[in-house]
Design a protein around this motif. Structure first.
Motif, PDB file in Angstrom:
ATOM      1  N   LYS A 136      51.054  53.503 -26.557  1.00  0.00           N
ATOM      2  CA  LYS A 136      50.160  52.952 -25.537  1.00  0.00           C
ATOM      3  C   LYS A 136      48.769  53.580 -25.634  1.00  0.00           C
ATOM      4  O   LYS A 136      47.753  52.940 -25.384  1.00  0.00           O
ATOM      5  CB  LYS A 136      50.742  53.186 -24.141  1.00  0.00           C
ATOM      6  N   GLN A 137      48.717  54.854 -26.022  1.00  0.00           N
ATOM      7  CA  GLN A 137      47.432  55.542 -26.112  1.00  0.00           C
ATOM      8  C   GLN A 137      46.571  54.940 -27.225  1.00  0.00           C
ATOM      9  O   GLN A 137      45.359  54.796 -27.085  1.00  0.00           O
ATOM     10  CB  GLN A 137      47.651  57.040 -26.371  1.00  0.00           C
ATOM     11  N   ASN A 138      47.202  54.567 -28.335  1.00  0.00           N
ATOM     12  CA  ASN A 138      46.457  54.022 -29.458  1.00  0.00           C
ATOM     13  C   ASN A 138      46.190  52.528 -29.338  1.00  0.00           C
ATOM     14  O   ASN A 138      45.280  52.006 -29.961  1.00  0.00           O
ATOM     15  CB  ASN A 138      47.203  54.291 -30.768  1.00  0.00           C
ATOM     16  N   LEU A 139      47.014  51.832 -28.547  1.00  0.00           N
ATOM     17  CA  LEU A 139      46.855  50.392 -28.432  1.00  0.00           C
ATOM     18  C   LEU A 139      45.630  50.027 -27.607  1.00  0.00           C
ATOM     19  O   LEU A 139      44.842  49.161 -27.981  1.00  0.00           O
ATOM     20  CB  LEU A 139      48.111  49.764 -27.823  1.00  0.00           C
ATOM     21  N   GLY A 140      45.421  50.689 -26.485  1.00  0.00           N
ATOM     22  CA  GLY A 140      44.300  50.349 -25.619  1.00  0.00           C
ATOM     23  C   GLY A 140      44.569  49.084 -24.824  1.00  0.00           C
ATOM     24  O   GLY A 140      45.675  48.527 -24.834  1.00  0.00           O
ATOM     25  N   ASP A 141      43.545  48.587 -24.141  1.00  0.00           N
ATOM     26  CA  ASP A 141      43.673  47.354 -23.368  1.00  0.00           C
ATOM     27  C   ASP A 141      43.678  46.158 -24.314  1.00  0.00           C
ATOM     28  O   ASP A 141      42.799  46.014 -25.174  1.00  0.00           O
ATOM     29  CB  ASP A 141      42.509  47.227 -22.380  1.00  0.00           C
ATOM     30  N   LEU A 142      44.658  45.287 -24.144  1.00  0.00           N
ATOM     31  CA  LEU A 142      44.854  44.185 -25.077  1.00  0.00           C
ATOM     32  C   LEU A 142      44.004  42.971 -24.702  1.00  0.00           C
ATOM     33  O   LEU A 142      44.048  42.485 -23.579  1.00  0.00           O
ATOM     34  CB  LEU A 142      46.335  43.804 -25.104  1.00  0.00           C
ATOM     35  N   VAL A 143      43.230  42.495 -25.674  1.00  0.00           N
ATOM     36  CA  VAL A 143      42.422  41.288 -25.529  1.00  0.00           C
ATOM     37  C   VAL A 143      42.900  40.283 -26.569  1.00  0.00           C
ATOM     38  O   VAL A 143      43.056  40.623 -27.747  1.00  0.00           O
ATOM     39  CB  VAL A 143      40.922  41.579 -25.738  1.00  0.00           C
ATOM     40  N   VAL A 144      43.147  39.048 -26.154  1.00  0.00           N
ATOM     41  CA  VAL A 144      43.648  38.021 -27.061  1.00  0.00           C
ATOM     42  C   VAL A 144      42.628  36.891 -27.165  1.00  0.00           C
ATOM     43  O   VAL A 144      42.216  36.316 -26.157  1.00  0.00           O
ATOM     44  CB  VAL A 144      44.999  37.457 -26.587  1.00  0.00           C
ATOM     45  N   SER A 145      42.216  36.603 -28.395  1.00  0.00           N
ATOM     46  CA  SER A 145      41.278  35.510 -28.657  1.00  0.00           C
ATOM     47  C   SER A 145      42.040  34.323 -29.211  1.00  0.00           C
ATOM     48  O   SER A 145      42.734  34.438 -30.225  1.00  0.00           O
ATOM     49  CB  SER A 145      40.202  35.968 -29.648  1.00  0.00           C
TER      50      SER A 145
ATOM     51  N   GLY B 128      41.853  44.134 -30.047  1.00  0.00           N
ATOM     52  CA  GLY B 128      41.719  42.687 -30.135  1.00  0.00           C
ATOM     53  C   GLY B 128      42.736  42.029 -31.044  1.00  0.00           C
ATOM     54  O   GLY B 128      42.917  42.435 -32.203  1.00  0.00           O
ATOM     55  N   VAL B 129      43.425  41.025 -30.533  1.00  0.00           N
ATOM     56  CA  VAL B 129      44.343  40.202 -31.315  1.00  0.00           C
ATOM     57  C   VAL B 129      43.798  38.783 -31.342  1.00  0.00           C
ATOM     58  O   VAL B 129      43.427  38.239 -30.308  1.00  0.00           O
ATOM     59  CB  VAL B 129      45.764  40.208 -30.714  1.00  0.00           C
ATOM     60  N   PHE B 130      43.738  38.202 -32.528  1.00  0.00           N
ATOM     61  CA  PHE B 130      43.342  36.798 -32.627  1.00  0.00           C
ATOM     62  C   PHE B 130      44.485  36.015 -33.252  1.00  0.00           C
ATOM     63  O   PHE B 130      45.298  36.562 -34.005  1.00  0.00           O
ATOM     64  CB  PHE B 130      42.042  36.623 -33.404  1.00  0.00           C
ATOM     65  N   LEU B 131      44.578  34.737 -32.914  1.00  0.00           N
ATOM     66  CA  LEU B 131      45.714  33.924 -33.325  1.00  0.00           C
ATOM     67  C   LEU B 131      45.415  33.190 -34.628  1.00  0.00           C
ATOM     68  O   LEU B 131      44.365  32.533 -34.759  1.00  0.00           O
ATOM     69  CB  LEU B 131      46.074  32.924 -32.237  1.00  0.00           C
ATOM     70  N   GLY B 132      46.332  33.323 -35.587  1.00  0.00           N
ATOM     71  CA  GLY B 132      46.285  32.538 -36.810  1.00  0.00           C
ATOM     72  C   GLY B 132      47.173  31.326 -36.645  1.00  0.00           C
ATOM     73  O   GLY B 132      48.399  31.438 -36.701  1.00  0.00           O
ATOM     74  N   THR B 133      46.567  30.177 -36.427  1.00  0.00           N
ATOM     75  CA  THR B 133      47.325  28.999 -36.019  1.00  0.00           C
ATOM     76  C   THR B 133      47.775  28.110 -37.169  1.00  0.00           C
ATOM     77  O   THR B 133      48.603  27.221 -36.979  1.00  0.00           O
ATOM     78  CB  THR B 133      46.498  28.157 -35.032  1.00  0.00           C
ATOM     79  N   ALA B 134      47.234  28.329 -38.372  1.00  0.00           N
ATOM     80  CA  ALA B 134      47.626  27.499 -39.519  1.00  0.00           C
ATOM     81  C   ALA B 134      47.482  28.292 -40.812  1.00  0.00           C
ATOM     82  O   ALA B 134      46.649  29.196 -40.916  1.00  0.00           O
ATOM     83  CB  ALA B 134      46.773  26.236 -39.588  1.00  0.00           C
TER      84      ALA B 134
END
Length: 428
Positions: free
Chosen positions: A237-246, A371-377
């Motif tokens: 949790k310390q290394n992950l930080g606050d999760l942002v999803v694009s 930051g996580v971004f979605l790979g949709t294809a």
């Protein structure tokens, strides 16, 4: 659980009826009457993907599917992974293209097909759906060969990649495809006109497999849980930080599913709706004025949507306080998209345009955010664009190679409802 119509609140239906009906009265979207409460999210995240997905979906389908039926449906539908891949210290992509048609829509389409076959029994159904690219393939493959189900897919002629087109226009059998002389918004308008025609809808047993169908949205919630689960295992949790999803956003079903996940308790700080030049939502969030412009064709064509059908669900969640204050939006132009694809390639990751739009939208993340971004294809679905942008060849996975040489079986049609109605009413 019951679902109510966001436009006509007195229309309340079961999950089974919502799936079979697709849209409510006055083209209203169905929404859960209440959000289930999961007391121990951490224990839920520790479960395997399929087992966890059954538990997440169970409260929503209660009264329509038994636990055994749900488990069987989820096991059959989710037989491929969603995979977190690190890009850099503070960025990762959620790859959602490991299913049979190499796109995120495999999750929702396969779940919906399994549900609808269970609910329909021996009654004949016509699935009418519009696609801006990947929905067509996911729906076609999910329903191909299913008894008593006719599938008619509308798509904008010349406005999707050839390989995208090949994946759903070469199957035949119960899959019928129509190339519409117009935009994706024109295709969506034709679908809406068909649902408004009560005689037509009743005669052919009309249903839609677009992301407006609640079953598809609920299925997509499951891979947001999987993303958080994988990140939790990979990082403290310390290394992950606050999760942002694009989220690369076109018709906004994917964002809707993510917000439902947050409403269920997923520890996601905020979401970014990443769009291309079709920026209706970014402008709306900035000005408060809903003003769809004429649709612009871009290299991220699956997001070429000016009037997204799922936005009423997003707005409902924001205004009702379910996800208040956690949604922003950003538009990314064509030049920025291509530059971002090149930047990702230099980091060792080959991306197609939609994921690049989402990655670019993460640029303003704060130091304490991950930051996580979605790979949709899969990038190969946009082989020409990727190769031209990066100046290097990419191979075709088997799923694309198998259909690349097959003939396209579509018919051409004007964006005219009278013609479409005659076609749908004809015996097939």
């Amino acid at each position: 659980m019951q679902f109510y119509n966001l436009k006509e609140n007195d229309e309340v239906v079961s999950f089974a009826q919502a799936v079979k009906q697709g849209l409510g009265k006055n083209q209203g979207l169905f929404f859960p009457e209440k959000m289930p409460a999961f007391d121990d999210i951490e224990s839920l995240l520790a479960l395997p993907f399929v087992e966890r997905s059954v538990k997440v979906l169970a409260p929503f389908v209660q009264g329509s599917l038994s636990e055994k039926e749900l488990s069987s449906i989820v096991t059959n539908a989710f037989n491929f992974p969603a995979q977190i891949q690190p890009i850099s210290e503070h960025r990762a992509i959620l790859e959602l293209f490991h299913g049979p048609t190499l796109a995120f829509k495999d999750f929702g389409a396969r779940f919906m097909a399994q549900c609808l076959q269970t609910f329909s029994k021996d009654k004949k159904i016509t699935i009418l759906t519009a696609t801006s690219g990947d929905t067509g393939a996911a729906v076609a493959h999910a329903f191909h060969g299913l008894a008593n189900i006719r599938v008619v897919i509308l798509y904008p002629k010349g406005k999707i990649s050839l390989l995208q087109e090949k994946m759903f226009t070469t199957l035949g059998d119960n899959i019928e495809t129509i190339a519409i002389d117009g935009t994706f918004d024109d295709c969506q308008a034709l679908v809406k006109d068909a649902f408004n025609d009560k005689e037509l809808a009743q005669t052919i047993g009309l249903n839609s497999a677009n992301s407006i169908n609640i079953s598809r949205l609920l299925a997509q919630v499951c891979y947001y849980f999987e993303a958080v689960a994988q990140l939790t295992r990979q990082k403290s949790k310390q290394n992950l930080g606050d999760l942002v999803v694009s989220v690369p956003s076109g018709n906004f079903g994917n964002l809707t599913a993510g917000l439902l996940g947050k409403a269920l308790g997923l520890p996601i700080k905020r979401f970014i709706a990443a769009t291309n030049a079709n920026d209706t939502v970014p402008r709306y969030l900035s000005t408060g004025d809903w003003e769809p412009h004429e649709t612009i064709a871009t290299i991220s064509n699956a997001m070429d949507v000016s009037n997204p059908n799922n936005w009423p669900r997003v707005e409902h969640m924001i205004k009702s306080g379910l996800v208040e204050g956690c949604v922003s939006a950003q538009s990314v132009d064509e030049e920025e998209t291509q530059i971002t694809m090149i930047q990702l390639a230099k980091l060792g990751y080959i991306s197609e345009p939609h994921a690049a739009v989402a990655y670019k939208a993460l640029q303003d993340c704060e130091d304490n955010e991950f930051g996580v971004f979605l790979g949709t294809a899969h990038p190969a679905k946009f082989k020409e664009v990727v190769e031209n942008t990066l100046g290097q060849p990419i191979g075709l996975p088997k799923e694309l190679a198998d259909c690349a040489g097959e003939p396209i079986l579509s018919i051409d049609m004007a964006a005219d409802f009278a013609q479409l109605r005659d076609y749908l009413m004809s015996a097939k």
